[in-house]
Motif scaffolding. Structure first.
Motif, short mmCIF file in Angstrom:
data_model
loop_
_atom_site.label_atom_id
_atom_site.label_comp_id
_atom_site.label_asym_id
_atom_site.label_seq_id
_atom_site.Cartn_x
_atom_site.Cartn_y
_atom_site.Cartn_z
N SER A 25 0.83 -1.21 0.00
CA SER A 25 0.00 0.00 0.00
C SER A 25 0.87 1.26 0.00
O SER A 25 2.03 1.24 0.41
CB SER A 25 -0.92 0.02 1.23
OG SER A 25 -0.16 0.11 2.42
N LEU A 26 0.27 2.35 -0.49
CA LEU A 26 0.92 3.66 -0.44
C LEU A 26 0.83 4.16 1.00
O LEU A 26 -0.24 4.15 1.61
CB LEU A 26 0.22 4.63 -1.39
CG LEU A 26 0.89 6.00 -1.57
CD1 LEU A 26 2.25 5.86 -2.23
CD2 LEU A 26 -0.02 6.92 -2.39
N GLN A 27 1.96 4.60 1.54
CA GLN A 27 2.04 5.00 2.95
C GLN A 27 2.32 6.50 3.07
O GLN A 27 2.86 7.14 2.16
CB GLN A 27 3.16 4.23 3.64
CG GLN A 27 3.05 2.72 3.56
CD GLN A 27 2.18 2.13 4.64
OE1 GLN A 27 2.38 2.38 5.82
NE2 GLN A 27 1.19 1.35 4.24
N LEU A 154 10.11 5.07 -5.07
CA LEU A 154 9.50 4.37 -3.94
C LEU A 154 9.93 2.92 -3.84
O LEU A 154 9.61 2.24 -2.86
CB LEU A 154 7.97 4.43 -4.06
CG LEU A 154 7.34 5.82 -3.97
CD1 LEU A 154 5.88 5.76 -4.36
CD2 LEU A 154 7.50 6.39 -2.57
N LEU A 155 10.64 2.42 -4.85
CA LEU A 155 11.06 1.02 -4.89
C LEU A 155 12.52 0.86 -4.50
O LEU A 155 13.32 1.79 -4.68
CB LEU A 155 10.86 0.46 -6.30
CG LEU A 155 9.42 0.30 -6.78
CD1 LEU A 155 9.40 -0.08 -8.26
CD2 LEU A 155 8.68 -0.75 -5.96
N PRO A 156 12.88 -0.30 -3.97
CA PRO A 156 14.30 -0.58 -3.72
C PRO A 156 15.07 -0.69 -5.03
O PRO A 156 14.48 -0.70 -6.11
CB PRO A 156 14.28 -1.90 -2.95
CG PRO A 156 12.99 -2.54 -3.35
CD PRO A 156 12.02 -1.43 -3.57
N GLU A 157 16.37 -0.81 -4.94
CA GLU A 157 17.22 -0.85 -6.14
C GLU A 157 16.87 -2.03 -7.03
O GLU A 157 16.91 -1.94 -8.26
CB GLU A 157 18.69 -0.92 -5.73
CG GLU A 157 19.64 -0.86 -6.91
CD GLU A 157 21.09 -0.85 -6.48
OE1 GLU A 157 21.97 -0.90 -7.36
OE2 GLU A 157 21.35 -0.78 -5.26
N LYS A 158 16.52 -3.16 -6.43
CA LYS A 158 16.04 -4.31 -7.21
C LYS A 158 14.62 -4.63 -6.77
O LYS A 158 14.29 -4.55 -5.58
CB LYS A 158 16.97 -5.51 -7.05
CG LYS A 158 17.11 -6.04 -5.63
CD LYS A 158 18.06 -7.23 -5.60
CE LYS A 158 18.14 -7.81 -4.18
NZ LYS A 158 19.04 -8.98 -4.11
N SER A 165 3.54 -3.58 -10.29
CA SER A 165 2.09 -3.57 -10.50
C SER A 165 1.37 -3.13 -9.23
O SER A 165 0.45 -2.30 -9.27
CB SER A 165 1.60 -4.96 -10.91
OG SER A 165 2.19 -5.38 -12.12
N ALA A 166 1.78 -3.67 -8.09
CA ALA A 166 1.15 -3.32 -6.82
C ALA A 166 1.35 -1.84 -6.50
O ALA A 166 0.45 -1.18 -5.96
CB ALA A 166 1.72 -4.18 -5.69
N LEU A 167 2.51 -1.30 -6.84
CA LEU A 167 2.80 0.11 -6.60
C LEU A 167 1.85 1.00 -7.39
O LEU A 167 1.23 1.93 -6.84
CB LEU A 167 4.25 0.42 -6.97
CG LEU A 167 4.65 1.90 -6.97
CD1 LEU A 167 4.42 2.53 -5.61
CD2 LEU A 167 6.10 2.05 -7.41
N TYR A 168 1.71 0.73 -8.69
CA TYR A 168 0.83 1.57 -9.51
C TYR A 168 -0.63 1.41 -9.11
O TYR A 168 -1.41 2.39 -9.13
CB TYR A 168 1.05 1.27 -10.99
CG TYR A 168 2.21 2.05 -11.56
CD1 TYR A 168 2.01 3.30 -12.14
CD2 TYR A 168 3.51 1.57 -11.45
CE1 TYR A 168 3.08 4.04 -12.62
CE2 TYR A 168 4.58 2.30 -11.93
CZ TYR A 168 4.36 3.54 -12.51
OH TYR A 168 5.42 4.27 -12.97
N GLU A 169 -1.03 0.22 -8.71
CA GLU A 169 -2.40 0.03 -8.24
C GLU A 169 -2.63 0.81 -6.95
O GLU A 169 -3.71 1.39 -6.75
CB GLU A 169 -2.67 -1.45 -8.02
CG GLU A 169 -2.82 -2.24 -9.31
CD GLU A 169 -3.20 -3.69 -9.07
OE1 GLU A 169 -3.85 -4.27 -9.96
OE2 GLU A 169 -2.85 -4.24 -8.00
N ALA A 170 -1.63 0.86 -6.08
CA ALA A 170 -1.77 1.58 -4.82
C ALA A 170 -1.85 3.09 -5.04
O ALA A 170 -2.67 3.78 -4.43
CB ALA A 170 -0.60 1.24 -3.89
N VAL A 171 -1.00 3.60 -5.91
CA VAL A 171 -0.97 5.05 -6.14
C VAL A 171 -2.23 5.53 -6.85
O VAL A 171 -2.80 6.57 -6.50
CB VAL A 171 0.28 5.44 -6.96
CG1 VAL A 171 0.21 6.89 -7.43
CG2 VAL A 171 1.54 5.22 -6.12
#
Length: 234
Positions: A25-27, A154-158, A165-171
């Motif tokens: 989730s977006l925090q 918002l993501l780690p280096e890898k 996909s989860a990131l874009y869905e959350a945002v």
């Protein structure tokens, strides 16, 4: 120095909306306010712009004081100046949203402010107009992320494809057609596949990827066009 002495006195402040992503989730990073008024209530991290600094410098100082981080992606996203937004004086606040990786930086968050991550859609009641600030910042984040690859901050280096996909869905607070989204993403040449799998979240494991820094500015639109246009304003 006497030219403006008859003009009203207004304090200039900055407030930082710090977004993170925990993999699901977006925090939003909130603090317990340490001074009056509204002491010990949940708040965004902010401060007043000093005489010897610009608003951008003030926002960077606020962010560094809370997280210990420098050179973080940060962007001005709003001005809040309603005369009645605070009871004890006229304060105009400039807001900035910042993007950080929650897992990488959790350990250096200061205990001074009782800082804590909350889901952006499920957090405690906030002081003043800070809820409105978050709403404006989220809209600005969606708009900018549809044009530029800032969400990778918002993501780690890898990372894995399911994480993206989860990131874009959350945002965007929407459900993607993952097959089409992943196909467009992989065909963009934006990502470099690593010979390593994430075995923590599935038995089969998902391959890790890293961002192709040479191509991402050119190729990002090849998959961001897939995002529903209506989701930016939601």
């Amino acid at each position: 120095m006497d030219f403006y002495k008859s003009e009203p006195k207004t304090l200039l402040a900055v407030d930082c909306i710090i977004f993170g992503f925990d993999g699901e989730s977006l925090q939003i990073l909130l603090i317990k306010r340490g001074l009056e008024p509204e002491r010990n209530k949940w708040s965004l991290m902010g401060g007043f712009v000093q005489a010897d600094e610009s608003p951008e410098e003030a926002a960077s100082h606020v962010l560094f004081k809370l997280t210990g981080l420098e050179n973080v992606y940060m962007e001005q996203c709003g001005v809040f100046g309603n005369p009645n937004r605070e009871k004890y004086g006229r304060v105009v606040s400039l807001t900035y949203f910042a993007l950080i990786d929650t897992k990488q930086y959790t350990h250096i968050i200061t205990d001074e402010y009782e800082a804590k991550w909350f889901p952006v859609n499920k957090h405690p009641t906030l002081i003043f107009d800070h809820l409105d600030m978050i709403t404006v910042a989220k809209r600005a984040l969606r708009t900018k992320a549809a044009l530029y690859p800032i969400l990778f901050e918002l993501l780690p280096e890898k990372f894995t494809i399911p994480q993206i996909s989860a990131l874009y869905e959350a945002v965007y607070d929407t459900e993607l057609d993952k097959r089409n989204f992943n196909r467009k993403l992989l065909s963009s040449d934006l990502l470099i596949k690593l010979n390593e799998k994430d075995k923590e979240h599935s038995k089969k494991g998902a391959f890790y990827y890293k961002l192709n820094m040479d191509l991402y500015k050119e190729k990002i639109m090849s998959f961001l066009r897939y995002l529903p246009s209506w989701s930016i304003e939601g």
